[in-house]
Motif scaffolding. Structure first.
Motif, PDB file in Angstrom:
ATOM      1  N   PRO A 106      43.795  22.642  40.308  1.00 26.92           N
ATOM      2  CA  PRO A 106      43.605  24.093  40.258  1.00 26.92           C
ATOM      3  C   PRO A 106      44.757  24.876  40.880  1.00 26.92           C
ATOM      4  CG  PRO A 106      42.162  23.116  41.899  1.00 26.92           C
ATOM      5  CD  PRO A 106      42.849  21.987  41.186  1.00 26.92           C
ATOM      6  N   GLY A 107      45.738  24.204  41.456  1.00 25.88           N
ATOM      7  CA  GLY A 107      46.865  24.875  42.081  1.00 25.88           C
ATOM      8  C   GLY A 107      47.821  25.533  41.097  1.00 25.88           C
ATOM      9  N   ARG A 108      47.626  25.321  39.799  1.00 28.75           N
ATOM     10  CA  ARG A 108      48.527  25.900  38.798  1.00 28.75           C
ATOM     11  C   ARG A 108      48.344  27.406  38.639  1.00 28.75           C
ATOM     12  NH1 ARG A 108      47.515  23.284  33.235  1.00 28.75           N
ATOM     13  NH2 ARG A 108      46.431  25.242  33.305  1.00 28.75           N
ATOM     14  N   MET A 109      47.221  27.939  39.074  1.00 25.47           N
ATOM     15  CA  MET A 109      46.901  29.336  38.831  1.00 25.47           C
ATOM     16  C   MET A 109      47.578  30.245  39.875  1.00 25.47           C
ATOM     17  SD  MET A 109      43.250  31.241  38.930  1.00 25.47           S
ATOM     18  CE  MET A 109      42.976  30.532  40.515  1.00 25.47           C
ATOM     19  N   PRO A 110      48.329  31.227  39.413  1.00 27.42           N
ATOM     20  CA  PRO A 110      48.921  32.185  40.360  1.00 27.42           C
ATOM     21  C   PRO A 110      47.828  33.007  41.063  1.00 27.42           C
ATOM     22  CG  PRO A 110      49.992  32.306  38.204  1.00 27.42           C
ATOM     23  CD  PRO A 110      48.782  31.436  38.051  1.00 27.42           C
ATOM     24  N   LEU A 111      48.070  33.347  42.295  1.00 25.75           N
ATOM     25  CA  LEU A 111      47.086  34.114  43.065  1.00 25.75           C
ATOM     26  C   LEU A 111      46.780  35.473  42.443  1.00 25.75           C
ATOM     27  CD1 LEU A 111      48.015  33.319  46.775  1.00 25.75           C
ATOM     28  CD2 LEU A 111      46.058  32.525  45.440  1.00 25.75           C
ATOM     29  N   VAL A 112      47.732  36.038  41.732  1.00 22.50           N
ATOM     30  CA  VAL A 112      47.491  37.334  41.096  1.00 22.50           C
ATOM     31  C   VAL A 112      46.352  37.227  40.080  1.00 22.50           C
ATOM     32  CG1 VAL A 112      49.221  37.122  39.256  1.00 22.50           C
ATOM     33  CG2 VAL A 112      48.574  39.368  40.089  1.00 22.50           C
ATOM     34  N   HIS A 113      46.237  36.091  39.419  1.00 21.24           N
ATOM     35  CA  HIS A 113      45.149  35.881  38.454  1.00 21.24           C
ATOM     36  C   HIS A 113      43.800  35.846  39.167  1.00 21.24           C
ATOM     37  CE1 HIS A 113      47.433  34.825  34.717  1.00 21.24           C
ATOM     38  NE2 HIS A 113      48.384  34.854  35.625  1.00 21.24           N
ATOM     39  N   LEU A 114      43.755  35.139  40.274  1.00 20.55           N
ATOM     40  CA  LEU A 114      42.516  35.079  41.058  1.00 20.55           C
ATOM     41  C   LEU A 114      42.146  36.468  41.565  1.00 20.55           C
ATOM     42  CD1 LEU A 114      40.249  33.444  42.350  1.00 20.55           C
ATOM     43  CD2 LEU A 114      41.785  33.018  44.292  1.00 20.55           C
ATOM     44  N   PHE A 115      43.125  37.191  42.078  1.00 17.65           N
ATOM     45  CA  PHE A 115      42.882  38.552  42.578  1.00 17.65           C
ATOM     46  C   PHE A 115      42.359  39.456  41.463  1.00 17.65           C
ATOM     47  CE2 PHE A 115      44.483  42.904  43.118  1.00 17.65           C
ATOM     48  CZ  PHE A 115      43.774  43.262  44.260  1.00 17.65           C
ATOM     49  N   LEU A 116      43.006  39.454  40.305  1.00 16.59           N
ATOM     50  CA  LEU A 116      42.568  40.279  39.174  1.00 16.59           C
ATOM     51  C   LEU A 116      41.175  39.872  38.694  1.00 16.59           C
ATOM     52  CD1 LEU A 116      45.854  40.557  37.082  1.00 16.59           C
ATOM     53  CD2 LEU A 116      44.632  42.437  38.210  1.00 16.59           C
ATOM     54  N   PHE A 117      40.925  38.575  38.663  1.00 20.98           N
ATOM     55  CA  PHE A 117      39.614  38.099  38.224  1.00 20.98           C
ATOM     56  C   PHE A 117      38.520  38.611  39.164  1.00 20.98           C
ATOM     57  CE2 PHE A 117      36.174  35.268  37.200  1.00 20.98           C
ATOM     58  CZ  PHE A 117      36.321  35.101  35.830  1.00 20.98           C
ATOM     59  N   ILE A 118      38.753  38.505  40.464  1.00 25.05           N
ATOM     60  CA  ILE A 118      37.779  38.993  41.450  1.00 25.05           C
ATOM     61  C   ILE A 118      37.616  40.506  41.340  1.00 25.05           C
ATOM     62  CG2 ILE A 118      37.375  39.296  43.932  1.00 25.05           C
ATOM     63  CD1 ILE A 118      38.682  36.478  44.279  1.00 25.05           C
ATOM     64  N   LEU A 119      38.698  41.214  41.146  1.00 28.48           N
ATOM     65  CA  LEU A 119      38.672  42.666  41.025  1.00 28.48           C
ATOM     66  C   LEU A 119      37.913  43.120  39.768  1.00 28.48           C
ATOM     67  CD1 LEU A 119      39.845  45.294  42.320  1.00 28.48           C
ATOM     68  CD2 LEU A 119      41.745  45.043  40.717  1.00 28.48           C
ATOM     69  N   LEU A 120      38.123  42.437  38.644  1.00 24.98           N
ATOM     70  CA  LEU A 120      37.540  42.847  37.371  1.00 24.98           C
ATOM     71  C   LEU A 120      36.107  42.370  37.144  1.00 24.98           C
ATOM     72  CD1 LEU A 120      40.642  42.307  35.083  1.00 24.98           C
ATOM     73  CD2 LEU A 120      39.562  44.500  35.640  1.00 24.98           C
TER      74      LEU A 120
END
Length: 160
Positions: A106-120
């Motif tokens: 799961p380390g392949r995912m940039p943190l910005v994706h996680l942040f946007l996912f949580i935000l949206l």
């Protein structure tokens, strides 16, 4: 076509007044319209045919089913599909959050994706809930019943 062959086969197998439950991505969903090629429901590895609420109902009725329920909301899938599609559209990437959940790394995912996912996610949940009775939600959940009266005419080698 393949969907028609499957529907005929299912109809032949079902007992009288048997029920068929189908849940597929909604090709007419709100995020499909916004995100286009970034829509998660276009997962070509798993989805070869695409449906709208109207097209799935027509298919079932054509093959002698009575459509009992059509909803375009799934507690399990709607919010996730919307959020992932919007994140992919914003970042112009191919479903990295979803891919990381399926991966052993799961380390392949940039943190910005996680942040946007949580935000949206809360926004997507509310929009999908609001669209509960519309036909623009992320999935099509359909319940249909074998139409015994229509079946008396014979379908795909069915019973008379």
């Amino acid at each position: 076509t393949a969907p028609e062959l499957y529907i005929d086969r299912i109809r032949d197998i079902l007992k009288e007044e048997g029920k068929l439950i189908i849940e597929v991505p909604n090709f007419d969903s709100w995020t499909k319209r916004i995100t286009g090629k970034y829509w998660l429901g276009l997962d070509i590895d798993y989805h070869i045919y695409f449906f709208t609420p109207e097209s799935i109902s027509r298919l079932l009725e054509k093959h002698h089913f009575k459509v009992k329920t059509v909803r375009t909301f799934s507690l399990e899938y709607s919010t996730f599909i919307s959020a992932q599609s919007l994140v992919s559209w914003i970042t112009k990437t191919d479903h990295l959050f979803f891919g990381s959940l399926q991966s052993e790394d799961p380390g392949r995912m940039p943190l910005v994706h996680l942040f946007l996912f949580i935000l949206l996610t809360p926004f997507c949940f509310l929009v999908n809930l609001f669209l509960y009775f519309s036909k623009k939600g992320e999935v099509i959940f359909t319940v249909a019943e074998k139409d015994v009266q229509q079946g008396a005419e014979g379908v795909g080698g069915g019973r008379t």
